[in-house]
Motif scaffolding. Structure first.
Motif, mmCIF file in Angstrom:
data_model
loop_
_atom_site.group_PDB
_atom_site.id
_atom_site.type_symbol
_atom_site.label_atom_id
_atom_site.label_comp_id
_atom_site.label_asym_id
_atom_site.label_seq_id
_atom_site.Cartn_x
_atom_site.Cartn_y
_atom_site.Cartn_z
ATOM 1 N N LYS A 15 0.662 -1.259 0.138
ATOM 2 C CA LYS A 15 -0.199 -0.093 -0.041
ATOM 3 C C LYS A 15 0.882 1.451 -0.074
ATOM 4 N N GLU A 16 2.059 1.075 0.835
ATOM 5 C CA GLU A 16 2.855 2.208 0.935
ATOM 6 C C GLU A 16 3.467 2.585 -0.541
ATOM 7 N N LEU A 17 3.983 1.574 -1.279
ATOM 8 C CA LEU A 17 4.534 1.567 -2.451
ATOM 9 C C LEU A 17 3.800 2.213 -3.407
ATOM 10 N N VAL A 18 2.404 1.781 -3.402
ATOM 11 C CA VAL A 18 1.336 2.102 -4.411
ATOM 12 C C VAL A 18 1.166 3.713 -4.165
ATOM 13 N N GLY A 19 1.128 4.077 -2.888
ATOM 14 C CA GLY A 19 0.934 5.393 -2.557
ATOM 15 C C GLY A 19 2.090 6.270 -3.051
ATOM 16 N N MET A 20 3.240 5.737 -3.049
ATOM 17 C CA MET A 20 4.614 6.610 -3.314
ATOM 18 C C MET A 20 4.404 6.648 -4.995
ATOM 19 N N MET A 21 3.919 5.659 -5.785
ATOM 20 C CA MET A 21 4.001 5.449 -7.138
ATOM 21 C C MET A 21 2.992 6.853 -7.514
ATOM 22 N N GLU A 22 1.882 6.842 -6.757
ATOM 23 C CA GLU A 22 1.153 7.938 -7.062
ATOM 24 C C GLU A 22 1.653 9.464 -6.935
ATOM 25 N N VAL A 23 2.287 9.571 -5.630
ATOM 26 C CA VAL A 23 3.041 11.007 -5.657
ATOM 27 C C VAL A 23 4.067 10.974 -6.710
ATOM 28 N N LEU A 24 4.804 10.119 -6.894
ATOM 29 C CA LEU A 24 5.997 10.102 -8.030
ATOM 30 C C LEU A 24 5.161 10.485 -9.474
ATOM 31 N N ALA A 25 4.054 9.831 -9.845
ATOM 32 C CA ALA A 25 3.277 10.358 -10.855
ATOM 33 C C ALA A 25 2.869 11.693 -10.890
ATOM 34 N N GLU A 26 2.331 12.184 -9.914
ATOM 35 C CA GLU A 26 1.997 13.589 -9.880
ATOM 36 C C GLU A 26 3.442 14.359 -9.935
ATOM 37 N N ALA A 27 4.410 14.094 -9.422
ATOM 38 C CA ALA A 27 5.511 14.956 -9.446
ATOM 39 C C ALA A 27 6.097 14.948 -10.651
ATOM 40 N N SER A 28 6.088 13.798 -11.405
ATOM 41 C CA SER A 28 6.947 13.422 -12.659
ATOM 42 C C SER A 28 6.030 13.919 -13.988
ATOM 43 N N LEU A 29 5.036 13.779 -14.187
ATOM 44 C CA LEU A 29 4.170 13.799 -15.193
ATOM 45 C C LEU A 29 3.792 15.513 -15.431
ATOM 46 N N VAL A 30 4.466 15.657 -16.807
ATOM 47 C CA VAL A 30 4.314 17.471 -16.941
ATOM 48 C C VAL A 30 3.135 17.557 -17.882
ATOM 49 N N LYS A 31 3.127 16.754 -19.144
ATOM 50 C CA LYS A 31 1.999 16.762 -20.328
ATOM 51 C C LYS A 31 1.873 15.088 -20.469
ATOM 52 N N PRO A 32 0.555 14.921 -20.403
ATOM 53 C CA PRO A 32 -0.699 15.284 -19.590
ATOM 54 C C PRO A 32 -0.069 15.201 -18.051
ATOM 55 N N SER A 33 -0.482 16.295 -17.275
ATOM 56 C CA SER A 33 -0.403 15.975 -15.808
ATOM 57 C C SER A 33 -1.270 14.997 -15.221
ATOM 58 N N TYR A 34 -0.569 14.623 -14.181
ATOM 59 C CA TYR A 34 -1.383 13.480 -13.413
ATOM 60 C C TYR A 34 -2.814 14.114 -12.827
ATOM 61 N N LYS A 35 -2.811 15.142 -12.554
ATOM 62 C CA LYS A 35 -4.022 15.846 -12.260
ATOM 63 C C LYS A 35 -5.241 15.841 -13.438
ATOM 64 N N ASP A 36 -4.589 16.167 -14.565
ATOM 65 C CA ASP A 36 -5.544 16.386 -15.743
ATOM 66 C C ASP A 36 -5.935 14.880 -15.936
ATOM 67 N N ILE A 37 -4.968 13.643 -15.870
ATOM 68 C CA ILE A 37 -5.606 12.388 -16.178
ATOM 69 C C ILE A 37 -6.727 11.791 -15.182
ATOM 70 N N LYS A 38 -6.195 12.340 -13.847
ATOM 71 C CA LYS A 38 -7.190 11.789 -12.936
ATOM 72 C C LYS A 38 -8.831 12.443 -13.221
ATOM 73 N N LYS A 39 -8.385 13.793 -13.470
ATOM 74 C CA LYS A 39 -9.815 14.483 -13.774
ATOM 75 C C LYS A 39 -10.634 13.933 -14.790
ATOM 76 N N ALA A 40 -10.103 13.533 -15.899
ATOM 77 C CA ALA A 40 -10.500 12.762 -17.155
ATOM 78 C C ALA A 40 -10.769 11.361 -16.705
ATOM 79 N N ASN A 41 -10.848 11.223 -15.489
ATOM 80 C CA ASN A 41 -11.118 9.596 -14.886
ATOM 81 C C ASN A 41 -10.546 8.573 -15.626
ATOM 82 N N VAL A 42 -9.142 8.557 -16.073
ATOM 83 C CA VAL A 42 -8.365 7.594 -16.696
ATOM 84 C C VAL A 42 -7.459 7.231 -15.508
#
Length: 136
Positions: free
Chosen positions: A78-105
């Motif tokens: 669970k901690e690793l998955v949480g960390m993977m999400e933090v890293l996705a948010e910090a790493s993805l520029v285009k598309p951003s992780y927020k935009d991906i989540k907002k699009a329900n992907v």
């Protein structure tokens, strides 16, 4: 020896265009991505306290050990998955992780794992990751 100018610093390439693993239906996933600064993530509060132990191990180059523990321990998983999400948010520029989540992907496990590998080793680690994926 000449001092590095601000213009030279501003010209440093901060992001890369890379192809992450495809979505389940085969749709390619090409992104603009940057390697996050783990120390900055840890000290700025972007990593929740519950993930700091995993983040510290990863910062100290023990990502493989964390992944090994995650396969045997649900709390670490669970901690690793949480960390993977933090890293996705910090790493993805285009598309951003927020935009991906907002699009329900939802990103696949392989995509999140590739982002984790990129955050730890850059593009070279993605090549190794892709080779392992095709061999399975």
């Amino acid at each position: 020896m000449q001092i590095t100018s601000l213009e030279q610093l501003q010209a440093i390439k901060q992001t890369e265009i890379v192809e992450l693993p495809s979505f389940e239906d085969g749709t390619p996933f090409v992104v603009e991505i940057k390697k996050p600064n783990m120390m900055q993530l840890m000290t700025s509060g972007k990593i929740p306290n519950t993930l700091l132990s995993v983040a510290t191990e990863m910062f100290n180059g023990k990502t493989g050990q964390v992944m090994g523990k995650a396969s045997e321990d649900i709390k670490t998983l669970k901690e690793l998955v949480g960390m993977m999400e933090v890293l996705a948010e910090a790493s993805l520029v285009k598309p951003s992780y927020k935009d991906i989540k907002k699009a329900n992907v939802e990103l696949t496990e392989n995509q999140l794992m590739a982002i984790l590998m990129y955050s730890q080793g850059g593009v070279k680690s993605l090549e190794n990751f892709r080779n392992k994926q095709t061999n399975n």
